[in-house]
Design a protein around this motif. Structure first.
Motif, PDB file in Angstrom:
ATOM      1  N   ARG A  75      -9.123  36.437  -1.313  1.00  0.00           N
ATOM      2  CA  ARG A  75      -7.896  37.200  -1.034  1.00  0.00           C
ATOM      3  C   ARG A  75      -7.908  37.794   0.376  1.00  0.00           C
ATOM      4  NH1 ARG A  75     -10.384  40.094  -5.014  1.00  0.00           N
ATOM      5  NH2 ARG A  75     -11.402  41.986  -4.301  1.00  0.00           N
ATOM      6  N   GLU A  76      -9.110  37.976   0.948  1.00  0.00           N
ATOM      7  CA  GLU A  76      -9.212  38.460   2.326  1.00  0.00           C
ATOM      8  C   GLU A  76      -8.832  37.370   3.325  1.00  0.00           C
ATOM      9  OE1 GLU A  76     -12.739  41.370   2.920  1.00  0.00           O
ATOM     10  OE2 GLU A  76     -13.357  39.926   1.364  1.00  0.00           O
ATOM     11  N   GLY A  77      -8.793  36.140   2.866  1.00  0.00           N
ATOM     12  CA  GLY A  77      -8.451  35.008   3.721  1.00  0.00           C
ATOM     13  C   GLY A  77      -7.087  34.439   3.433  1.00  0.00           C
ATOM     14  N   VAL A  78      -6.261  35.180   2.705  1.00  0.00           N
ATOM     15  CA  VAL A  78      -4.915  34.689   2.404  1.00  0.00           C
ATOM     16  C   VAL A  78      -3.958  35.143   3.509  1.00  0.00           C
ATOM     17  CG1 VAL A  78      -4.119  36.620   0.956  1.00  0.00           C
ATOM     18  CG2 VAL A  78      -3.256  34.339   0.542  1.00  0.00           C
ATOM     19  N   ARG A  79      -3.126  34.230   3.928  1.00  0.00           N
ATOM     20  CA  ARG A  79      -2.148  34.531   4.973  1.00  0.00           C
ATOM     21  C   ARG A  79      -0.953  35.243   4.351  1.00  0.00           C
ATOM     22  NH1 ARG A  79      -1.003  33.831   9.968  1.00  0.00           N
ATOM     23  NH2 ARG A  79       1.084  33.398  10.727  1.00  0.00           N
ATOM     24  N   THR A  80      -0.669  36.432   4.846  1.00  0.00           N
ATOM     25  CA  THR A  80       0.458  37.196   4.307  1.00  0.00           C
ATOM     26  C   THR A  80       1.691  37.085   5.197  1.00  0.00           C
ATOM     27  OG1 THR A  80      -0.384  39.207   5.360  1.00  0.00           O
ATOM     28  CG2 THR A  80      -0.996  38.826   3.058  1.00  0.00           C
ATOM     29  N   SER A  81       1.489  36.900   6.484  1.00  0.00           N
ATOM     30  CA  SER A  81       2.613  36.783   7.408  1.00  0.00           C
ATOM     31  C   SER A  81       3.311  35.440   7.203  1.00  0.00           C
ATOM     32  CB  SER A  81       2.114  36.895   8.843  1.00  0.00           C
ATOM     33  OG  SER A  81       3.154  36.697   9.757  1.00  0.00           O
ATOM     34  N   GLY A  82       4.602  35.489   6.954  1.00  0.00           N
ATOM     35  CA  GLY A  82       5.367  34.258   6.801  1.00  0.00           C
ATOM     36  C   GLY A  82       5.177  33.548   5.475  1.00  0.00           C
ATOM     37  N   THR A  83       4.549  34.225   4.515  1.00  0.00           N
ATOM     38  CA  THR A  83       4.355  33.639   3.189  1.00  0.00           C
ATOM     39  C   THR A  83       4.794  34.648   2.126  1.00  0.00           C
ATOM     40  OG1 THR A  83       2.113  34.456   2.729  1.00  0.00           O
ATOM     41  CG2 THR A  83       2.284  32.430   4.047  1.00  0.00           C
ATOM     42  N   ASP A  84       4.796  34.202   0.891  1.00  0.00           N
ATOM     43  CA  ASP A  84       5.119  35.092  -0.224  1.00  0.00           C
ATOM     44  C   ASP A  84       3.864  35.547  -0.964  1.00  0.00           C
ATOM     45  OD1 ASP A  84       4.420  32.698  -1.425  1.00  0.00           O
ATOM     46  OD2 ASP A  84       6.173  32.632  -2.741  1.00  0.00           O
ATOM     47  N   ALA A  85       2.733  35.561  -0.259  1.00  0.00           N
ATOM     48  CA  ALA A  85       1.447  35.889  -0.879  1.00  0.00           C
ATOM     49  C   ALA A  85       1.452  37.281  -1.517  1.00  0.00           C
ATOM     50  CB  ALA A  85       0.318  35.778   0.138  1.00  0.00           C
ATOM     51  N   LYS A  86       1.997  38.266  -0.844  1.00  0.00           N
ATOM     52  CA  LYS A  86       2.025  39.629  -1.398  1.00  0.00           C
ATOM     53  C   LYS A  86       2.894  39.683  -2.649  1.00  0.00           C
ATOM     54  CE  LYS A  86       1.060  42.279   2.769  1.00  0.00           C
ATOM     55  NZ  LYS A  86       1.569  43.247   3.753  1.00  0.00           N
ATOM     56  N   GLU A  87       4.056  39.057  -2.574  1.00  0.00           N
ATOM     57  CA  GLU A  87       4.963  39.060  -3.718  1.00  0.00           C
ATOM     58  C   GLU A  87       4.345  38.361  -4.929  1.00  0.00           C
ATOM     59  OE1 GLU A  87       7.239  39.575  -0.002  1.00  0.00           O
ATOM     60  OE2 GLU A  87       5.747  38.121  -0.612  1.00  0.00           O
ATOM     61  N   ARG A  88       3.512  37.385  -4.672  1.00  0.00           N
ATOM     62  CA  ARG A  88       2.841  36.649  -5.750  1.00  0.00           C
ATOM     63  C   ARG A  88       1.580  37.359  -6.237  1.00  0.00           C
ATOM     64  NH1 ARG A  88       2.545  30.638  -3.388  1.00  0.00           N
ATOM     65  NH2 ARG A  88       1.217  30.372  -5.209  1.00  0.00           N
ATOM     66  N   GLY A  89       1.238  38.476  -5.612  1.00  0.00           N
ATOM     67  CA  GLY A  89       0.062  39.232  -6.027  1.00  0.00           C
ATOM     68  C   GLY A  89      -1.250  38.648  -5.552  1.00  0.00           C
ATOM     69  N   LEU A  90      -1.210  37.737  -4.589  1.00  0.00           N
ATOM     70  CA  LEU A  90      -2.435  37.063  -4.147  1.00  0.00           C
ATOM     71  C   LEU A  90      -3.377  37.969  -3.367  1.00  0.00           C
ATOM     72  CD1 LEU A  90      -0.968  33.570  -3.178  1.00  0.00           C
ATOM     73  CD2 LEU A  90      -2.202  34.218  -5.269  1.00  0.00           C
ATOM     74  N   THR A  91      -2.865  39.051  -2.790  1.00  0.00           N
ATOM     75  CA  THR A  91      -3.737  39.962  -2.040  1.00  0.00           C
ATOM     76  C   THR A  91      -4.595  40.814  -2.963  1.00  0.00           C
ATOM     77  OG1 THR A  91      -1.957  41.593  -1.881  1.00  0.00           O
ATOM     78  CG2 THR A  91      -2.207  40.049  -0.033  1.00  0.00           C
ATOM     79  N   GLU A  92      -4.304  40.774  -4.255  1.00  0.00           N
ATOM     80  CA  GLU A  92      -5.077  41.528  -5.247  1.00  0.00           C
ATOM     81  C   GLU A  92      -5.710  40.616  -6.298  1.00  0.00           C
ATOM     82  OE1 GLU A  92      -5.457  44.768  -4.737  1.00  0.00           O
ATOM     83  OE2 GLU A  92      -4.110  44.626  -3.016  1.00  0.00           O
ATOM     84  N   ALA A  93      -5.457  39.329  -6.220  1.00  0.00           N
ATOM     85  CA  ALA A  93      -5.883  38.382  -7.258  1.00  0.00           C
ATOM     86  C   ALA A  93      -7.361  38.006  -7.127  1.00  0.00           C
ATOM     87  CB  ALA A  93      -5.017  37.126  -7.199  1.00  0.00           C
ATOM     88  N   ASP A  94      -7.895  37.442  -8.199  1.00  0.00           N
ATOM     89  CA  ASP A  94      -9.279  36.967  -8.184  1.00  0.00           C
ATOM     90  C   ASP A  94      -9.381  35.687  -7.348  1.00  0.00           C
ATOM     91  OD1 ASP A  94      -9.298  34.460 -10.137  1.00  0.00           O
ATOM     92  OD2 ASP A  94      -8.019  36.000 -11.042  1.00  0.00           O
TER      93      ASP A  94
END
Length: 114
Positions: A56-75
């Motif tokens: 999750r520390e390597g997920v791109r949040t800028s220009g993606t829906d990663a935060k909305e999908r909960g990926l910044t907190e996911a396993d």
């Protein structure tokens, strides 16, 4: 020394990291354009493990829906599965050498493994 960069040529940080690697004497460089040739789930897991970071520390949040999908907190398994399905979620650049892996943000961080 062998080095592999997981590269996006449209990203300025990735281009800066690539230039740094190309300017470093003795580096045998492999460039993988990960949007065209995405890494497997196993490879991503290994890269983040070797970098000492959660996926999750390597997920791109800028220009993606990663935060909305909960990926910044996911396993890790959930994040990696999402990255494999949609490689634009991979923050770049990742650089791998025999000394380890670094996320090149800022690009100078890759000097730690050269």
């Amino acid at each position: 020394m062998k080095a592999t960069i997981w590269h996006n040529p449209n990203c300025s940080k990735s281009r800066q990291a690539l230039a740094l690697l190309e300017e470093t004497p003795g580096v045998a460089l492999t460039v993988v354009q990960y949007l065209k040739n995405p890494p497997s789930a196993e490879k991503l897991a290994q890269l983040y493990r070797d970098a000492g970071m959660a996926a999750r520390e390597g997920v791109r949040t800028s220009g993606t829906d990663a935060k909305e999908r909960g990926l910044t907190e996911a396993d890790d398994a959930t994040v990696i599965a999402a990255m494999v399905a949609d490689p634009k979620l991979i923050e770049r650049p990742l650089v791998e050498t025999e000394k380890g892996v670094r996320l090149g943000r800022p690009p100078e961080k890759i000097r730690e493994i050269l």
